[in-house]
Motif scaffolding. Sequence first.
Motif, short mmCIF file in Angstrom:
data_model
loop_
_atom_site.label_atom_id
_atom_site.label_comp_id
_atom_site.label_asym_id
_atom_site.label_seq_id
_atom_site.Cartn_x
_atom_site.Cartn_y
_atom_site.Cartn_z
N GLU B 176 0.83 -1.21 0.00
CA GLU B 176 0.00 0.00 0.00
C GLU B 176 0.86 1.25 0.00
O GLU B 176 0.63 2.19 -0.76
CB GLU B 176 -0.90 0.02 1.25
CG GLU B 176 -2.18 -0.73 1.05
CD GLU B 176 -3.02 -0.71 2.31
OE1 GLU B 176 -3.15 0.35 2.95
OE2 GLU B 176 -3.54 -1.80 2.67
N GLN B 177 1.89 1.24 0.87
CA GLN B 177 2.78 2.40 0.96
C GLN B 177 3.50 2.62 -0.37
O GLN B 177 3.61 3.74 -0.86
CB GLN B 177 3.78 2.18 2.10
CG GLN B 177 4.64 3.37 2.41
CD GLN B 177 3.81 4.60 2.73
OE1 GLN B 177 2.85 4.55 3.51
NE2 GLN B 177 4.15 5.73 2.11
N LYS B 180 1.40 4.17 -3.09
CA LYS B 180 1.32 5.63 -2.91
C LYS B 180 2.57 6.30 -3.46
O LYS B 180 2.49 7.28 -4.18
CB LYS B 180 1.20 5.97 -1.41
CG LYS B 180 -0.21 5.91 -0.87
CD LYS B 180 -0.21 6.39 0.57
CE LYS B 180 -1.21 5.61 1.40
NZ LYS B 180 -1.00 5.76 2.83
N ASP B 181 3.73 5.74 -3.09
CA ASP B 181 5.00 6.34 -3.51
C ASP B 181 5.16 6.33 -5.03
O ASP B 181 5.58 7.32 -5.62
CB ASP B 181 6.18 5.59 -2.88
CG ASP B 181 6.21 5.74 -1.38
OD1 ASP B 181 5.47 6.61 -0.87
OD2 ASP B 181 6.93 4.98 -0.71
N GLN B 183 2.82 6.21 -7.28
CA GLN B 183 1.90 7.19 -7.88
C GLN B 183 2.46 8.60 -7.77
O GLN B 183 2.41 9.38 -8.72
CB GLN B 183 0.54 7.15 -7.17
CG GLN B 183 -0.28 5.92 -7.49
CD GLN B 183 -1.62 5.94 -6.78
OE1 GLN B 183 -2.38 6.90 -6.88
NE2 GLN B 183 -1.90 4.88 -6.04
N LYS B 184 3.03 8.89 -6.58
CA LYS B 184 3.59 10.23 -6.35
C LYS B 184 4.75 10.50 -7.31
O LYS B 184 4.82 11.56 -7.94
CB LYS B 184 4.09 10.31 -4.89
CG LYS B 184 4.33 11.70 -4.37
CD LYS B 184 4.86 11.65 -2.95
CE LYS B 184 6.32 11.28 -2.94
NZ LYS B 184 6.84 10.94 -1.61
N TYR B 230 -6.36 10.16 -9.70
CA TYR B 230 -5.25 9.86 -8.77
C TYR B 230 -5.29 10.87 -7.64
O TYR B 230 -5.76 11.99 -7.85
CB TYR B 230 -3.90 9.97 -9.50
CG TYR B 230 -3.63 8.84 -10.46
CD1 TYR B 230 -3.09 7.66 -10.02
CD2 TYR B 230 -3.93 8.99 -11.82
CE1 TYR B 230 -2.83 6.63 -10.92
CE2 TYR B 230 -3.68 7.97 -12.71
CZ TYR B 230 -3.12 6.79 -12.26
OH TYR B 230 -2.87 5.76 -13.13
N PRO B 231 -4.79 10.62 -6.46
CA PRO B 231 -4.25 9.35 -5.99
C PRO B 231 -5.36 8.33 -5.70
O PRO B 231 -6.43 8.70 -5.24
CB PRO B 231 -3.51 9.74 -4.71
CG PRO B 231 -4.21 10.96 -4.23
CD PRO B 231 -4.66 11.69 -5.45
N TYR B 233 -6.52 4.57 -3.82
CA TYR B 233 -6.17 3.71 -2.69
C TYR B 233 -6.72 2.32 -2.92
O TYR B 233 -7.76 2.16 -3.55
CB TYR B 233 -6.70 4.31 -1.39
CG TYR B 233 -6.14 5.67 -1.12
CD1 TYR B 233 -4.86 5.81 -0.59
CD2 TYR B 233 -6.86 6.81 -1.46
CE1 TYR B 233 -4.32 7.07 -0.39
CE2 TYR B 233 -6.32 8.07 -1.27
CZ TYR B 233 -5.05 8.19 -0.74
OH TYR B 233 -4.51 9.43 -0.56
#
Lengths: 269, 263
Positions: B176-177, B180-181, B183-184, B230-231, B233
């Motif tokens: 999950e983390q 996120k990264d 995508q960022k 985006y973002p 989850y």
Amino acid sequence: MRYRLLFQDSNIVKSLLKKIAYIFAVLCIWQFVHVLGRYFDLIFPTPIQVASFLWHACADGTLIGAIWITIKRLVLGYSVSVLIGIPMGMLCSRFYILNACIGKLVLGLQTLPSICWVPLTLLWFGQTDRAILFVVTMGSLWSLIASTESSVRQIPSVYVKAARTMGARGVNLWLTVIFPAALPLIITGMKQSWAFAWRSLMSAEIYISTIGGLSIGQLLHYGREMQAMDQVMGMIFIIIAIGLIAEKVLFANVERILHKRWGFIKSSN
Amino acid sequence: MAETDVKICASHVSKAFTRDHCFIKVLEDISFSVQAGEFVAILGPSGCGKSTLLNMVAGLEPCEKGNIIVDEYHTDQPERHRMMMFQEAALFPWYNVLSNVVYGLRFKKGLTNTERKTIASYYLHMVGLDYFERAYVHELSGGMKQRVALARALAPNPQILLMDEPFSALDALTCEQLYKDVQKIWNMQHKTILLVTHNVREAVVLAQRVIVLSQRPGKILKDFPIQLPYPRYVHDVSVSALANELVNVLHTKGGVDDYIACV
């Protein structure tokens, strides 16, 4: 902190004392067997006789000189093996044709006991240092080629893939990725090859008597010829000691460092 | 979109192996294209040849039939402008973390060693591993290793990032983390990303478009656009809905009976 250090120290002292007690017990049994069996000193000397031989050999310099000559031969012969064997093993793993040509030859020569080279080398080189070095190299080279070749083949292919996407090619790929990836296994092969070199040297020194200083193998051999069993046993102890020191001090430390870095074993802290 | 925006173009790619005198067809007539800056996932059951496809895009394997063109060139050799991440982090244990990232820049010309180190530090900072530069690989957790691998892949500033199931060996929270990264970073750097995965949710969370492959021999079942903002989850309801739809595609058309969907 201080307490822990002290505690560790006392642990070391304890294990050292244990070892000394153990060795002392073995020596006592040896002496006991000698007395009980009423063996001749000529056939079965006491530990004190062996120790006194070693002491005198040390004092008059024969032993130190012999150790020096033997170690020099070992290092020289083994270095030649390493310098030829490791590149050769890597080339074998890289080029199929080379492996197909000399792979079987290497396997065959590896099974040949190194003492079998002695008749040949005596005729080629005579009773010289070179003859002994030849036996040492022949005794250790082939196993090193074979083990290096298999070490390189065992590295994870993903390392090579990753390095290639990052632009590593040819010699660079070999030096920066394939060699270091195979290094722990290559060291294991080197250790085995070192043991072969040591055995080969001892057979060569017993069989090939050269002019010049006495070596360990020669001292052992002359011990038999002069019926000096204390010398024979003393030299056996020296040979064991050198083997142990090489194994425990040299290779054990290198392996420990490599395995810690490569992560095969977890570091203690 | 204009023709020049096409970054990766595969046309009629097929691949087969011969193993133990058995002829195994892996990929059959695969054609797709990826635009510059696009995030595309290739989704398929295990053994459908999706990793082989990615290796061919990377230039690690030759493609037998058809061709793959990246930036108007054939992909017969790996290049630094398309970097790859693997299922294993594939970090080199004989280097520390910083040197591993520097390795990605090692063969890039026109840089001094200090510049290489500065760039490497920057990317380690980007993946949140500032304090681990001196650490050795075996001291890191699985998630941290993949972060280092991500930094190493990003450091040469490639235009294309190829990901071969890089999250499949990680636990759910770490994944999950990392979603996120990634995508960022994609949002920041606008790389073209091609992700291979067997995880339906992962594909939906990350990609703008999911290409669904059938079981071996892999054929394209559907080219599925994911039009979610985006973002994203993993636990979003909309993500679940689309993931279910994709699972249906996998089941109905491909006849994937033994495939266990990861939803």
